[in-house]
Design a protein around this motif. Structure first.
Motif, mmCIF file in Angstrom:
data_model
loop_
_atom_site.group_PDB
_atom_site.id
_atom_site.type_symbol
_atom_site.label_atom_id
_atom_site.label_comp_id
_atom_site.label_asym_id
_atom_site.label_seq_id
_atom_site.Cartn_x
_atom_site.Cartn_y
_atom_site.Cartn_z
ATOM 1 N N PRO A 248 0.812 -1.228 0.000
ATOM 2 C CA PRO A 248 0.000 0.000 0.000
ATOM 3 C C PRO A 248 0.836 1.264 0.000
ATOM 4 C CG PRO A 248 -0.050 -1.061 2.161
ATOM 5 C CD PRO A 248 0.656 -2.001 1.247
ATOM 6 N N GLU A 249 2.061 1.217 0.509
ATOM 7 C CA GLU A 249 2.877 2.422 0.550
ATOM 8 C C GLU A 249 3.385 2.804 -0.833
ATOM 9 O OE1 GLU A 249 5.978 2.173 3.402
ATOM 10 O OE2 GLU A 249 4.630 2.025 5.120
ATOM 11 N N GLY B 281 2.100 1.375 -3.658
ATOM 12 C CA GLY B 281 1.022 1.257 -4.624
ATOM 13 C C GLY B 281 1.241 0.183 -5.666
ATOM 14 N N SER C 184 -0.038 5.474 -7.294
ATOM 15 C CA SER C 184 -0.437 5.594 -5.890
ATOM 16 C C SER C 184 -1.825 6.212 -5.777
ATOM 17 C CB SER C 184 0.587 6.445 -5.136
ATOM 18 O OG SER C 184 1.860 5.835 -5.134
ATOM 19 N N ALA D 92 -4.174 3.513 -6.262
ATOM 20 C CA ALA D 92 -4.266 2.706 -5.044
ATOM 21 C C ALA D 92 -5.091 3.425 -3.981
ATOM 22 C CB ALA D 92 -2.863 2.412 -4.515
ATOM 23 N N SER D 93 -4.955 4.746 -3.892
ATOM 24 C CA SER D 93 -5.738 5.511 -2.918
ATOM 25 C C SER D 93 -7.229 5.369 -3.182
ATOM 26 C CB SER D 93 -5.325 6.987 -2.969
ATOM 27 O OG SER D 93 -6.176 7.780 -2.177
ATOM 28 N N THR E 26 -5.740 7.816 2.198
ATOM 29 C CA THR E 26 -4.504 8.446 1.727
ATOM 30 C C THR E 26 -3.401 7.402 1.564
ATOM 31 O OG1 THR E 26 -5.077 10.521 2.817
ATOM 32 C CG2 THR E 26 -2.765 10.180 2.267
ATOM 33 N N VAL E 27 -2.637 7.564 0.489
ATOM 34 C CA VAL E 27 -1.489 6.695 0.222
ATOM 35 C C VAL E 27 -0.226 7.550 0.257
ATOM 36 C CG1 VAL E 27 -0.343 5.269 -1.540
ATOM 37 C CG2 VAL E 27 -2.789 5.006 -1.110
ATOM 38 N N ARG F 183 3.790 8.163 -0.661
ATOM 39 C CA ARG F 183 4.876 7.822 -1.577
ATOM 40 C C ARG F 183 6.036 8.757 -1.287
ATOM 41 N NH1 ARG F 183 6.007 5.037 -6.157
ATOM 42 N NH2 ARG F 183 7.580 5.934 -7.533
ATOM 43 N N ARG G 40 1.934 12.771 0.212
ATOM 44 C CA ARG G 40 0.701 12.125 0.651
ATOM 45 C C ARG G 40 -0.336 12.347 -0.443
ATOM 46 N NH1 ARG G 40 3.379 13.774 5.038
ATOM 47 N NH2 ARG G 40 3.522 12.307 6.797
#
Length: 631
Positions: free
Chosen positions: A105-106, A108, A310, A313-314, A320-321, A323, A327
């Motif tokens: 998740p971080e 993505g 990302s 993914a968010s 919130t993701v 990278r 944020r």
């Protein structure tokens, strides 16, 4: 005699051994009826053999699933359980390699968690972006996918680093199924072969069952870890609760400020100002296509494709993701992205960023609703211009929308296989920006845009809509020839409406012709379609067609008094033979060769290619008809 087949079944003989009783009977000189009886018995025995093999294989699969469930019940080591699942997947599907990827998740993307049978270090360290490669596509769509030949399969978004790793591992056939927890995809379980092979539905179902067990193991490990974390955090409960309350109150105050701004007529820029005032740092707001709505352009220049992955993914996670030091909070509606907020700040309060993303999304939805309402009005007018050109008040309705039907316009018909709503919204936006009209129909959109160059407008519209839909859009166009380009029609006059209807039919034929010619994703008017344009165009500009195809040769003959056009006609009429051309024209064959060289220089390379030659021959015939009809 059937006893022989029963004995073969009992000792699990190979399929070829079932021919032996028939061969022996023939050797003994058995009559045809006996042979026929043996043949039928062999067929039935082979059916029983196949049934027994399927049941044995099913028993082995159920046993493996039962063993896996037992491992989960006695879960002690997550790594050991996952390795057992991957190893069993490889054994049961009889593949060369099996592996599992999990979602990060971080970053993505997804990363290799467990492999079995792999020999490539590069492959074991591979990371797959969402939607990239077969594994990325399974993770993105939450749907099983398989391919008998990975490199020849165009359904997947191939990436160089992924293909290189797959090639180094030597994989050809790949099957992947999602690891799902509820509606969330947490990874992919895959089985692969180093030679081409199809994967049957039973194999897909088996791998999916193993994937379900793996997802349970991962979730159980997560729950155990969460329990440990909860026990460790009990000593800090009071401080955490107080900090949480302060953060919630701070986020609520920021939300109230943003809501108040919206109620007073503020826009996205005002909401972004509140976020940076509360959290500090810099903020960029992007629309559904990744274009900046507000923010520092210099900051946007640093963004790479990973940021947009990302954002995807968010939207999938609903939060919130992160990278790096960025944020990212992104909001979608009905599965379609609406806006993305990218924040660079030392303040880690993600609630405020997420609430700001929701407020920005509501503002954009309101703008879209207004645009759609105006788009419906413009679409209804364009539909009336096409289907009811004689209706009263069309010109007056157009003037109220800022469209002057007495000015030069171009009708564009765009065929596409994309999302109908997205295409209609894009067309409506274009019509509003360019003071035109747009209407969406099944499989196509129609635009009436100011302009003179129908072909240029068609090419621009095809390129821009293709980029927006991510699928090819094919545009045909026709210029609307309206009388009195500077005169305003009288009140209630539908001047030009009939021309719009005729231009629509011609533009539609142009789009259909482009598709038939294999030029999907291109744009053109009848003028750019060569001799095909003579068939689909209403104007049928024969003189213009002849000029475009043969103008250089005709002008040369007129200036020099030569007979290059006659030489071409004789050359094509003699089947492309210089010697027969010389006989027909009563000249030396060297003269024919010299004239053909001159023609090649005037018309350019490739003038004898089949399609070009056909066009030239048609133009020659039309040119000669023009001469014979001249008094």
């Amino acid at each position: 005699m059937s006893t022989q087949f029963l004995e073969l079944l009992a000792r699990e003989a190979s399929a070829v051994e079932f021919e032996r009783p028939i061969i022996e009977a023939r050797a003994r000189g058995a009559d045809p009826a006996t042979i026929e009886e043996l043949e039928q018995a062999k067929v039935e025995a082979l059916k029983v053999r196949d049934l027994l093999k399927r049941r044995a294989r099913r028993e082995a699969e159920l046993s493996a699933l039962y063993d896996t469930a037992g491992d989960l019940a006695a879960l002690r080591d997550l790594d050991a359980v996952l390795e057992a699942i991957v190893h069993r997947a490889r054994q049961l599907l009889a593949t060369d390699v099996a592996y599992m990827t999990l979602h990060d998740p971080e970053q993505g993307d997804t990363y290799m968690r467990v492999t079995d049978g792999s020999i490539s270090a590069k492959f074991r360290a591979l990371r797959l972006a969402m939607g990239a490669g077969l594994g990325g596509l399974v993770a993105q769509t939450a749907t099983p996918y398989s391919t008998a030949d990975y490199f020849a399969d165009s359904r997947f978004r191939h990436k160089n680093h992924i293909d290189e790793a797959v090639k180094e591992e030597g994989l050809v056939a790949i099957l992947g199924v999602p690891l799902r927890l509820g509606q969330r995809v947490i990874g992919v379980l895959m089985a692969a072969n180093r030679s081409a092979r199809p994967f049957h539905q039973e194999e897909v179902s088996l791998l999916a069952s193993l994937a379900a067990h793996a997802a349970v193991a991962i979730d159980n490990a997560r729950l155990l870890q969460e329990t440990r974390n909860a026990l460790e955090e009990l000593s800090q409960a009071h401080r955490t609760a107080r900090a949480h309350g302060e953060a919630v109150e701070r986020a609520a105050l920021a939300h109230d400020r943003m809501t108040s701004l919206v109620l007073r007529g503020g826009g996205i820029e005002d909401v972004a100002a509140v976020v940076t005032d509360v959290l500090g740092g810099s903020l960029a707001v992007l629309d559904d296509l990744g274009r900046p709505l507000t923010g520092d352009v210099g900051e946007l220049a640093e963004l790479d494709s990973g940021v947009f992955e990302s954002a995807q993914a968010s939207r999938a996670l609903g939060r919130t993701v992160r990278r790096g030091d960025l944020r990212i909070a992104s909001v979608d509606v009905g599965g379609e992205p609406l806006c993305t907020l990218i924040l660079r700040s030392d303040d880690a309060d993600e609630r405020i960023l997420e609430r700001a993303a929701l407020v920005c999304a509501l503002l954009l939805l309101f703008r879209r609703s207004v645009a759609e309402a105006e788009g419906r009005v413009r679409g209804e007018l364009l539909d009336d211009l096409i289907s009811r050109p004689g209706s009263p008040g069309l010109a007056d309705r157009a003037r109220r929308l800022g469209v002057d039907l007495s000015a030069p316009h171009v009708v564009v018909v765009v065929r596409h296989e994309g999302q109908r709503e997205r295409a209609a919204f894009w067309a409506s936006s274009q019509a509003t920006l360019r003071h035109g009209l747009a209407a969406g129909r099944a499989g196509e959109v129609v635009l009436l845009l100011p302009g003179h160059n129908a072909g240029g407008v068609a090419q621009r519209v095809a390129a821009e809509l293709s980029a927006s839909l991510h699928v090819p859009a094919t545009a045909g166009a026709s210029k609307v020839c309206l009388p009195g380009a500077t005169a305003r029609p009288p009140e209630g006059d539908a001047s030009g409406a009939g021309d719009v209807a005729a231009a629509y039919q011609e533009a539609r034929r142009c789009a259909e012709a482009l598709i038939a010619l294999g030029r999907v994703g291109d744009g053109a008017s009848a003028a750019e379609l060569g001799f095909v344009g003579l068939l689909v165009g209403d104007g049928r500009d024969v003189r213009g067609f002849v000029g475009r195809v043969l103008g250089a040769v005709i002008d040369y003959d007129a200036r020099r008094g030569t007979a290059l056009s006659d030489t071409m006609a004789a050359y094509f009429g003699s089947g492309g033979s210089p010697s027969r051309t010389a006989e027909v024209m009563h000249i030396h064959v060297n003269t024919v060769t010299q004239r053909l060289d001159r023609i090649g220089k005037l018309l350019g390379d490739g003038w004898l290619e089949p399609e070009r030659a056909l066009e030239i021959q048609l133009a020659l015939r039309l040119h000669r008809l023009g001469h014979t009809s001249t008094p």
